[in-house]
Every structure is written in structure tokens, then in C-alpha cells.
Design an enzyme around this catalytic site. Structure first.
Site, PDB file in Angstrom:
ATOM      1  N   ASP D  30       0.882  -1.286  -0.104  1.00 41.89           N
ATOM      2  CA  ASP D  30      -0.017   0.028  -0.041  1.00 41.89           C
ATOM      3  C   ASP D  30       0.752   1.268  -0.084  1.00 41.89           C
ATOM      4  OD1 ASP D  30      -2.257  -1.345   0.088  1.00 41.89           O
ATOM      5  OD2 ASP D  30      -2.847  -1.091   2.221  1.00 41.89           O
ATOM      6  N   ARG D 111       0.812   4.911  17.727  1.00 38.99           N
ATOM      7  CA  ARG D 111       0.493   6.181  16.883  1.00 38.99           C
ATOM      8  C   ARG D 111       0.876   7.248  17.541  1.00 38.99           C
ATOM      9  NH1 ARG D 111       0.599   2.503  13.201  1.00 38.99           N
ATOM     10  NH2 ARG D 111      -1.364   1.662  12.223  1.00 38.99           N
ATOM     11  N   ASP D 140      -7.009   4.445  12.797  1.00 41.04           N
ATOM     12  CA  ASP D 140      -5.524   5.100  12.863  1.00 41.04           C
ATOM     13  C   ASP D 140      -5.804   6.551  12.040  1.00 41.04           C
ATOM     14  OD1 ASP D 140      -4.380   3.227  14.399  1.00 41.04           O
ATOM     15  OD2 ASP D 140      -4.033   1.805  12.826  1.00 41.04           O
ATOM     16  N   SER D 191      -4.279  -9.023   8.005  1.00 44.72           N
ATOM     17  CA  SER D 191      -3.435  -7.847   7.987  1.00 44.72           C
ATOM     18  C   SER D 191      -2.873  -7.905   9.375  1.00 44.72           C
ATOM     19  CB  SER D 191      -4.179  -6.600   7.390  1.00 44.72           C
ATOM     20  OG  SER D 191      -5.213  -6.137   8.289  1.00 44.72           O
TER      21      SER D 191
END
Lengths: 415, 415, 415, 415
Positions: D30, D111, D140, D191
Site C-alpha cells: 500500500d 500512533r 488510525d 493484516s
């Protein structure tokens, strides 16, 4: 009789095991009788301690002389006004002190500093025992005994009112026999506890919620709103990091600020609160609180705090303040969790800086204007100006997601 | 332009996909312009819905005629005063409705019943779309869109103010071109939202916390305390299971009680609250609330509830009410957690029965006397009488154990 | 000696003032000695009450005979397993009972139903007094005395262990003199309390947190994980409105379900919890809990509840459950606030319906699959299918507004 | 298309208004496609930033080379392991990080530090824009955009996945056309997101709660409990003021301790948690978390904290930790209220010092022994020794008053 009692409270003083007792002494009938009674019953020396935390009614020099006349070995008078304001009341302001609706916690907060000084003086004057004048039905015995023994577990306690078998008449008889002045305000059925943070009236018709309390007879500080000036007044309070630092533009210390707002608040009848409160010991009782200064400062602080805080902050701060009030009332000032709450509260208050205008009129203290370098209102508007506007286009997307769970849940199950 | 917008909000109505639109219609300039604008831009029929939840200023017949004159296919006028009181406001009273200090949540509560009726009328009149007049910066768009789509996810929404590109001048131009009356109170920079639970003023100097709001120009319901009667008045409210059932001894329905206390409260200037509140969308803004009746009823309810509840109940109820207020303000009336909070609140209120006397004077509503068959004060005293006294001998043991952890912790670690 | 003591506790029974005493009787050494001691010291008749709430170790017929042999006027044996499950444990499941990390509250919950039955039997057998075998250091005296006197304030209490002056040796001496069997498990330094909701081990090395408890000697219900089957097992529990109604597809009553999951859970060593807990009286002590069935049912319930609840519900439910656990542990089952918490919890649980698969292996109970007609997961996906997708275009707008206050606040003040 | 989008999110970057973009680059498909796509569509230079916070799978040198090969102007690789542990994870340990039952918040915590470093690097490399690879359905995007714009409101954001119109096939097509390696683990429908605090698996059968997740295919860190050693192991962790400082007696830095407990925890299958969690955006989804090290450290910390804290502290700390977890998950790390919560948490943790032994076996991490200089257990026992015993005589008095309100309330109203 006494012996039986001691079985239950291992930490109460036993006759003969100590030489000197520190008595928390107000100069009134009860503690004057105690001063004699302890000498008679425990055959020990008594040191009296009278602490000034801003009670207005007392003549401290006279109290000292009375104590010495009644046989006190020493009669200590201690001025704790400044410490009370700076160390305890500053925290009460930051925590927007409020127990069950309008009570700024004057008595519970006063008990903290009295206990601290009592323990310190007991050490200094070599007293092994501290005596207090509380009955067995109230909150203050819980506070004094919890705090004193927390601060120094080696100290013993005497609570003569719980111990002696005298009724009111016998007590007055005992007083007369011992040349203790009995001149009470004969007509008053009320008893009071006061310090710079407020005045509490209890007893008589006050206690029964069904009766309308005759405020005109009860109030000692505040003018009845019916009799206050017909002109309103605005007072400006400046805060720095949550603590009042100036009044009407004049920088003075916190104790003086409190004195000032008490005066101006009393004049306008602010902060008169009849409250049916839940005592620690499971009883419910009504009191009449007069917190003119506390009401003004806390109203001002709370609105300023809200102005500089986000919705998330404002929502959780109420939970923290609420817990703080129940613990402070509940004789848990030295509970470790209070230390953590204070860390939270102090961190939150770092930015509670600015000026607040409070409008006083006929019993009401209304915050009418506020400014702060950390105002979230100012900043929002600034943002608007720069970017032409709050981005209204974002709203539809916000609403869609913000309400998603609510919408979904209602499709699945009917409430 | 419109197309772009639709990308973001899948549930907004698209031009051409529907035949009939229900417009929430107040009769004012904005919604009158909308009534035309929707017909022009969406080429659909419009049904107007004007709901009476106790706003005092509106002439509903005139509004209806205005709507029809401006092309409305139908103009519904719906009297929801009784339902609003019985279904929504009774819960607000039981929850002691208070958002951030003195706001009884009139607007957020009004949005609930308006949304419910709007969805019902949309079905009845076969409208696929509901249009509201809110801007993109406020709370009410969040409430209307959340509630309407929760109650019926098949409905589409139009929010013309967020959609059209007209500024104020263009809007007035558009109104003139369409023969829509533009006679605004020209001098007033304020906008209002009112229903039987309160009146909210916003805009102009009200918004900036730094300015003292000129209440004499702003207030619509309440007399300024400076101008209220010099004689106080006492009103007696009777509650049954948390809900007011009689006023001064006369049993009437809740809507009428609210009407009455609004009148008497306004006369005495009660419930005027300048509040800097946190909007859902993250903005802070000041409003002037007038909640005379709500302030009287909630003060009375809260004190009565405290009288019949234990310390544990009173402590947790504040947490529940606090959560309730944030959710109600926050457009979450139909959040499932509200159903559970209501179960809690209703169970708690089963015993909130009794009479409360409220003293009204110069802006203040003070509860001065209460009685209840479930009073914990009464019972306590009864117990005293029977057993001669509260068992004071138990106190020393209580204190020893109650303070044990506090004492131990302070010996182990210094705070 | 006894007289002194009675001064403090007005509600304790005084010698001579009653004729018949109900003794909570387990059949063990302590309560057997009590059975004699009460007869000797209070010169009254004793009725024993032995309640079966699922303790596995007891032979109830033998206990009954022992009581009669030791002079009991009557020896009641009462089977309360079904009531305990249906009336008390069903609430514990709905409240996800957990005190301080892993303790499902077996003993505190058992005390509730024992107190209820004791009061009922005292009335039925005309006993004016109830005697319990608790010491003065623990929680259970607080629970029994609070609950019994709440349910019937006219009853008097005797707590012989707090009253008599016997040490361990004197007690055994007394037992021998009175022909009371003293055959204790001589080597075991541990004491246990068990009912169908769990087994608690205390005493000896268990108490000191510094020592690793020798589980192989302590455990009575559970197999040590080291010795459990090497094959895992899955059990399926079906819930209806928060209450387990079937196990592995077979509908049986709750008491039987609990019995079953205790068996299968014990086999796999599930729910062994060493916990240092805070007692009501301010002491800290470690216990070893065995809650195999409770752990399985509560894990399953909690995950199912989460599945059918929104984020707002899940966040607040934890606050409610947390409060519930502290009150239940803290001898406050009949505190009115518990009634309101139960109203909340029952309303929340209306939709906690579905099937849960729990994987059991070597001490762990892991929820691995769930389904429910009210699943918010299912519904979300359904919504996706219909509308092609969650509207990702809404996200940017959501984020902008959701984070607005956080962004603004950080521009104004640095944290 | 892009233009429309920009209308909604005023802070998103507009084509042409910037020269250099910082891309958060993982090296996967990605973000590799993004690296090309941004160059193509925005005609700007791209600097990639790859941050090492302990993800085990990545070869950072290879990622760097891949970025440069795909046209990155610069490819920054930043080792933030130590900072992540010391600045962020130490707080997570003190707050007993747990969202909705067993999730130690690895991704939300990661994050925070990624955003901090991204903003710092954007400044250093003169990038006006930051691009992230998140979709529009997850948490996210909310975290990155909230945090980056909080830390620097002048930065613009690009979220290509929300912007571009490519489906999976088109993306692979685009990759092939641009010589981007497409070698995915073809069979894996899952994932992952990992850092040193945990590994999260999502997608495929994991998402649907009805299915039993095939852990043997999903797990990347942990050995299935079925395959772990048959011998248990004990690890000893030493804490100082709430932070782990040594493992098995060896003092090392926190990052190394975490690495170690991850290894030993994975070996024993500890911390595998299937969790159906509530996303910020209102969706519910199941993930499989592997938090071996976090589970060990938090279990140890929580028990040690309980040992040194009073019942009042333990009760309120859970409220604080609970709030902390919801805010941390909810993209509110820089909410000012977090600063105050951290002040609370840090103050509480000053005394969380001592040694904890954790027993690891077949998926379980059980605290079996603890010691601390501030243990409230130790102290209690010391007190017992000195005063011969806890004063059992105090209990009756305690119980009488402790239960007074409960008893009174039940006489007045039946629940």
C-alpha cells in the site's frame, strides 16, 4: 466505667499512663469544663491549644487568660490563618469544594489544619495525649481521631464528652462548682462552628427539615437578602494557576482576599445555604451554612476553569471534584488517594489564570465576565477569523459517524 | 456544488430522488426562505410542521397561514405540550437536569420530542425527506440528524443552511424577491430558542465571555432581579415518585405546573444563567439561559431526593445525573445507555415523594422546608427517641476501623 | 467481661433477655463449640440452621445429627441452592462480578442468602437471637450483622468468637470436655469457605504475599493446570436476557448449569486466583480463590454483553459493575443504591441473548465464538452490504470536528 | 474528484500548494503504491519515514532501499524503540493499559510516537504535508490526523486510500505498471500491525465473532498454548515507582525488558486475546491481539500497585485507568485531561516499588509472589505483632455505624 470504655478503643488514653495532655480549647463552656475535668479525672497537667483560623467571634487573649485561670499549665494561642488559606483553602478552591449542594466544607477543612498543629504542639510541649471536645454523634470526632493518629500513631486520645456521664444540668452544676463562667447566650438553641471559610449553625429548629428555619435569628455573618443593599456590586477576582491573587486589581495574600470577600459577600447576603447533609456516621441532619466568601471564590474559579478547559476536561473534573468533596467531608484528607487527586487538580489548574467579574446582589453571586490568556473561547474565535470560519462542511460527516452506533443499536433492539 | 456535498453525507437527500419534504417550520425568516428555496431547488412539495412545546412567542394560526401562503402543500400545527412534559421533562426532573452548571437542557430536550413527531408526521404525510433549519456550527443539527435517522433510517435529510451559498444579505434579497416578510426586530443582535422548559439567548455580546451581557436587553421571560417584587413568596410543590403532582396544594398536570412555576419564577427573576458551554462540535460559546420553572422544580426535587436517600445513594446519583446530562446535551437521547440510566433513575425516584417549600426572592429559589413519608431524617430521629439515643459508644470502634487503612498507609509511605 | 462488651453494641444480645437462639451451624469445630457454649453461657435453647448453597464437602444429615447430639433443640437443614442461583447469582452474572481482579464474590454473595433465610427461620422458630461464628477481624461479621439487622431490626446478635476469651488451645480443651469431636485435618493450616459460586482458601502461607502459595496442597476443587487434560474442550453456553439457560444445547436450570461448569472448569484448572484483597475493615490479606464455573460464565457473559452493546454502553457498564462489586463485597447488598444498580443492570441485560463458545485448556477459559440476534457486529455488516459500504467520505469531516477541542487546547497552552 | 473532497476537510492538502511530502512508509504494497501515486498525482517530492518501534518483521535497510528505488527524495529510518518504551509504554504500564478486556493498546500507543516523530521530521526536512496509509473505516486515520494537527496545525494531510478510486485489483495493476513488488503472502487473508507492545491481527475470519478464529494460522508471535513447554517458568520483575527496572535480578533498560518478556511470554503462549472491540468510528470488529510482554508486565504491575494501595486508592484507580484506556484508544492522547490523568497516575505510582514473581504456563501469566517496602500487608502484620492483635473489640461498634444508613433506609421504604 472508663475502664470498660478503654477496652474498645485501644488507642484512647488510660488513666495514669500519661503526664501531660493537650486540650483543643475554644474557651466555651464545654472545653472549659473539660479543662477542669481532665485535671480531676486523669490527674495530669493540661496544655490548652487555641488555634485562630479566622473565627471572628473569639477574643484570643481572653481565652488564654481563662485557660490559665482554670489551671492550664500552658495556654497556647496559634495564628494559622495564613497557613490555612495557603495550604488548605487554595486546594479547596481548585477543587471547587462543594458537598451535596452548596457546602464549601469549612468545618472539615478546618479540622485538617487543627489536627496538624495539634500534633506538632503535642510534640513540642511533650504531651502524650490530645483531648477534643466532640460528642459521639458527629463528624468531627471521626476527623480529629483519624487525622491525629494518622499523623502520629503514638499519641493517645481523650474524648471527655463521650466518656463522662454528665448531662447538661450536671455539666452546668460542675461548672459552677469549679468557678467556670456559664454565661451562655441563653436564648439561642443553636450551636455554631466557624472559621474563615464559613460559619455553620446547627441545633434547634434548624435540624428538622420540615420546619422553615428562622434565618433572622440564626445568621451570624450574612445580612438577610431582604435587608441587603438595593444596589448591586461587582467584584473582580484575579486567579493565577487556580489561586486568587488579587481583588479589584489589588494584589494581596489569599487570607486577606478571603477576609475581603467574606465581608462584601456577607453584606450582600451571599452563600446562605440550608443543607440536609449526610454525616459520616450515617445520620442525616440539616445545618445552615454561611459561606459568602467561599461561594464567591468558588463560583469565580469554576467558571474560569470551565473557560480554559475542554469538554472532556470539564466532564471528568466534576467526577474528581465530587470524589474530593466526599473524601474531604469523610475524614479522609490523608487518604493516599487524596494526594493523587491533588496531583490531578493541581495539573489541571496550571492554566486557570485570568480575571473574573462577579455580580453581587440580594444573595446571588453571578459570574458575568471572564478573561484568560488560556481561554478556549478566544482561541476558537481567532481560528474562525483566520480560516474565515469553522468548517461547516465537516459537520455532516461528523454527525454521520458520531451517531452511527446509536442508529445501529436502535435498528437491532427496541428500547 | 450540491453534488460535491452529497458525496460526504450519503444520507442527505439528492435532488430529484423524492417527491415530498417535511420542513420543520418556525415561521421565522430562515425557515420561510427555506420553504421557498426547497420548492425552487428540489422541485418537490413541502409540508410544514410547527410543533408547540410551550414557546410563548408564537402565534400558531398565523404561522400556519404564512406557510400556506408561501406554497406549503400542507401546514401542520401540532400541540405537544402535554407529551413533552409527561414523557420528557418528567425524566429531566428526576435526573436533576443540569449541564455544566445551571442549564436545565431545554433545547436538547425539545429536540427529542420534535424529532419523534417529525418522523411520525413524515410517515403520515408520506414525506421521504425532512428538512431542518440548523447551521453547520451548532448542536441542533447533530441532534436532529442523529434522532431522525435513529428513529427511521430510511428518511433523508436536507439542511438548506449548510447547503445554500447565501449570506445574510442574499437571504434577505431572496426573501424580498419571494414576498417573504422580513420584519425582524431590527435592533436585536440576539437569537432565541424557547420552549416550556426554558429560553436561550445567543449571539451578539452574549457570546464573548469577556463582556458583561446587558441582561436588561436580553431577557425575554424573567424580570431582572433589580426590578422584582420586594416581597418574597413561598411556593409548595408536591412530588409523587419524583414527579411534581401539585402546586400550592392544587393537583394539576405537569405541563400546567411547569407553566405556573415559569410564571411565578419569572416574576421573581429566578433561573437566569449566563453559561459558557461546551458544544458537541468542540466549540465553546456563552448563552443566557432563562429557566425559572425548571430551576424551581429541579431545586425542589434534588433536595427531596437527598432527604429520602442514603449517603451512598446521593454520591452515586450525582455520577448518574452527570452522565445523563452530558448524553442528553450530546445528542444521545436514544443511545441504549440512556435507557439503562433511566431504569436507574426511575427506580431511585420511586420514593421521592413529599412536599417541598421553595422561597422565591430576587432571583433566588431556596428550598426552606421538606417533608416526606420516606424521609431518612424523620426515621433517624424516631430511632433516637425509641432507643434513648444514637449509640455513641459505638463511635470509638467505628473510627478505629474506619481510619485503619489511612493510618497504616501513612506509616508506610510519606505523602 | 461480657457486660463491658455489651455497652458498645446495643444490639447484641444480653444474657437473660431471650429464650431461644438460632445458630448458623456448619458442623465444624468452632460452631460446635459455640452450640455448647451458648447453652452454657446464655442458658437458652439453641436451634441450629445449616444451609446448603452448594458447598460440596458437607454431609448434611451427619451435621444435623451432630447438632442434636450436642443439645440443639432443633436442627434445621435448608436447601437453598436453587434460590441462591436464581435470585442472587443471576445478578452476579449480569454484573460480571469481579472484585479487585478475578474474585467472583462467592462468599459475599452467599452471606446474602444465608442472612435472608436466617431471619426467616428465626421468625418461624421464634428465636429472638441469631448467633454467627465469625471472628472480629473479617468481612463476614460485617455482612451477617448488617444484613440480619437490616432485614429485622428487632433481632439480637451473638458473636461468640468476639466474646469468649478462649484461645485455640482452650477451645480444643473445651471441646474435649464437652465430647465435641476435634478431628481436624491436623496438617492443614488453611481454612476454607465454599459454596456453589466458588471456594476460598485462607490462612497459613496463603496470607503472606511474599510467599509462593503451594497450590498443590491448597486447591480443593480445581486440578492444577500442570495436571489437567492435554486436550482442550469447548463448552457452549446459551444466554437469555443475561442469564445462562442452556449448556451445550441442553436447557437446564441455572443451579445445574453452575454445577456443570464447576465440574468441567475444575477439570481444566480454570479460575484459580491468588488475590491480595482489601477487606472492609481496612486489612489486606491474600486468599486463593477457586471460581471455575463463575469464571466460565462471567467470561462468556461479558463478551456477549459487549457484542450487543455500544461503546457508550460498554464504557459506563464497567463503572456500574465496578461499583456493584465494591458494594457487594462491602456488606451493602441491601443499600438502596444496589436496587437502582440492579435496575440499570437488568435493563442493560434485556438484550444479552445468544450463544457463546468457551475454550477450556490448562487453566484458561477463552471465549472463541459468539452469536446473538442483537449483535451489533452482524448489523453493522448488514448495513455495509445494503449501502455498499461504511461511508468513508464522512471520516475526514468526523475527524476534523472530533479532534477540534484537542487541537485548539494545544495551541493555547502547552502540556 | 479530489477537489470535491477538499471542500470537506479544510486541512487536507490541495494539489499544487506544496512542494514536499513526508510519507509514513512501511515498505509494504500500500505505502509503496502511495509513494508512486503521490509523485504522480501531486507532482511533488516525497520523503519517506520508517520508524522502528520494535516491529519484528521489518528489514529496515531493505525498506530504505526500496523507497529510494521508487523515487523517494530521502528515505529516513528512525529508531524510536527506547523513546517509545521510556516515554509512552512506561505510562501504559502505570495505567495498567487495558481496553475492553485484555488489549494493552499497542497500536494506539504506537500512533502517538509515530505522530510526534513525523511532525519533527516534517519540520526538519521541510515538508509541508504528511501522508498516511490508513483507510477511512478505521481508528488510525483518526489518531494520525488528530495528533499531527494537534502538534502542528500548519501541516496538511494526505490520505491516499481515502482519496484514490482504486480497488484491490487496480492497485495491484498500478503496482505492476510501476515496478512495485507485489509479492504478498498470497494465502493470508489477515493484516497485521505490530510494535514492541503487541501484534494485532485483523481481517478474514477473525472479524466475524461467530467464527472460531484459526489461531494456528493467525498467530505470528506466540506459540499456541497447546504447543508450549510442559514446564512452567517463573520470571521476576522489579519495579521502581511503577516502572520495570530489572528482570530476574538483572537491571536493564525498559525497552530490553519488554523485548525479554515478549520472548519468554511468546514461548509460553501468554497474552493471546480475541477481542471484539468498539472502534472510534462506531463500528464493532474482532481482532486477535498478541500481547505477551505487555500482559506479563501489566499483571505484575497491577498486583504490586494493589499491594501498596488502600481500598480507596484501588477503587478509584480503576476509574482513572478505565478513562485513560478509552481516551488513549480514542485518539485523545493530547487531550489536556490526559495530562491530568498522568499527574494522578504518576503520583500514585511513586510507591509502586518492589519485586513480583510471575508464573508462566500454557498461556497464563499468574502473579504468585510480591514484596515491597511499601506493602500494606507487611505493615498490617507488623502492627498486629506490636499491639498483640487487630483490635477486634472495635468491630461491633464499627459495624453498628457502618450499616446504620442501610438499616434505617430499609425500615422506611421497601426495596
Amino acid at each position: 466505667m472508663k475502664n470498660e470504655y478503654q477496652k474498645v478503643t485501644s488507642y484512647e488514653a488510660k488513666n495514669g499512663e500519661f503526664k501531660k495532655c493537650l486540650l483543643l480549647y475554644s474557651g466555651g463552656l464545654d472545653t472549659s469544663v473539660m479543662l477542669k475535668w481532665i485535671q480531676d479525672n486523669y490527674h495530669c497537667e493540661v496544655v490548652t491549644l487555641t488555634i485562630n483560623i479566622g473565627q471572628t467571634a473569639d477574643d484570643l487573649e481572653m481565652i488564654k487568660n481563662k485557660a490559665l485561670k482554670l489551671g492550664a499549665k500552658e495556654a497556647i494561642v496559634y495564628d494559622a490563618k495564613k497557613d490555612f488559606a495557603d495550604q488548605i483553602l487554595s486546594l479547596a478552591i481548585k477543587a471547587n469544594a462543594d458537598y451535596q449542594g452548596g457546602y464549601a466544607l469549612s468545618t472539615p477543612l478546618g479540622r485538617v489544619i487543627i489536627s496538624q498543629i495539634a500534633v506538632q504542639m503535642a510534640k513540642q510541649y511533650d504531651c502524650q495525649v490530645i483531648a477534643h471536645g466532640c460528642t459521639g454523634k458527629g463528624n468531627d470526632q471521626v476527623r480529629f481521631e483519624s487525622y491525629i493518629l494518622t499523623l502520629d500513631p503514638t499519641i493517645k486520645i481523650i474524648a471527655p464528652v463521650r466518656e463522662w456521664s454528665m448531662g447538661r444540668d450536671e455539666e452546668i452544676q460542675y461548672a459552677k462548682e469549679n468557678n467556670i463562667s456559664v454565661k451562655q447566650k441563653v436564648d439561642s438553641p443553636y450551636s455554631y462552628d466557624e472559621n474563615m471559610w464559613g460559619n455553620t449553625g446547627e441545633g434547634g429548629e434548624i435540624e428538622d427539615p420540615k420546619l422553615i428555619p428562622p434565618l433572622e435569628n440564626i445568621l451570624q455573618w450574612c445580612t438577610l437578602p431582604e435587608n441587603t443593599p438595593n444596589e448591586s456590586e461587582i467584584v473582580e477576582i484575579e486567579f493565577n494557576a487556580g489561586v486568587p491573587t488579587a481583588i479589584n486589581g489589588i494584589k494581596i495574600d489569599l487570607a486577606s482576599i478571603i477576609e475581603y470577600v467574606n465581608k462584601i459577600g456577607s453584606k450582600h447576603g451571599v452563600g446562605i445555604v440550608p443543607l440536609i447533609e449526610d454525616r459520616i456516621v450515617g445520620l442525616k441532619v440539616r445545618g445552615i451554612y454561611e459561606n459568602p466568601g467561599a461561594t464567591i471564590l468558588i463560583s469565580a474559579h469554576k467558571k474560569l476553569e470551565q473557560l480554559v478547559s475542554t469538554r472532556d476536561e470539564n466532564e471528568f473534573k466534576e467526577i474528581v471534584d465530587h470524589k474530593w468533596a466526599y473524601l474531604t467531608y469523610g475524614a479522609k484528607w490523608f487518604e493516599p488517594v487524596m494526594s493523587h487527586l491533588h496531583a490531578f487538580i493541581n495539573d489541571h489548574n496550571k492554566k486557570v489564570t485570568g480575571k473574573v467579574q462577579v455580580h453581587l446582589f440580594k444573595g446571588m453571586a453571578t459570574v458575568v465576565a471572564l478573561s484568560s490568556p488560556y481561554s478556549l473561547f478566544n482561541k476558537d474565535m481567532a481560528t474562525f477569523d483566520k480560516n474565515a470560519a469553522f468548517n461547516q462542511n465537516a459537520s455532516a460527516g461528523f454527525i454521520e459517524i458520531y451517531s452511527l452506533a446509536q442508529k445501529t443499536a436502535n435498528q437491532v433492539f427496541k428500547y
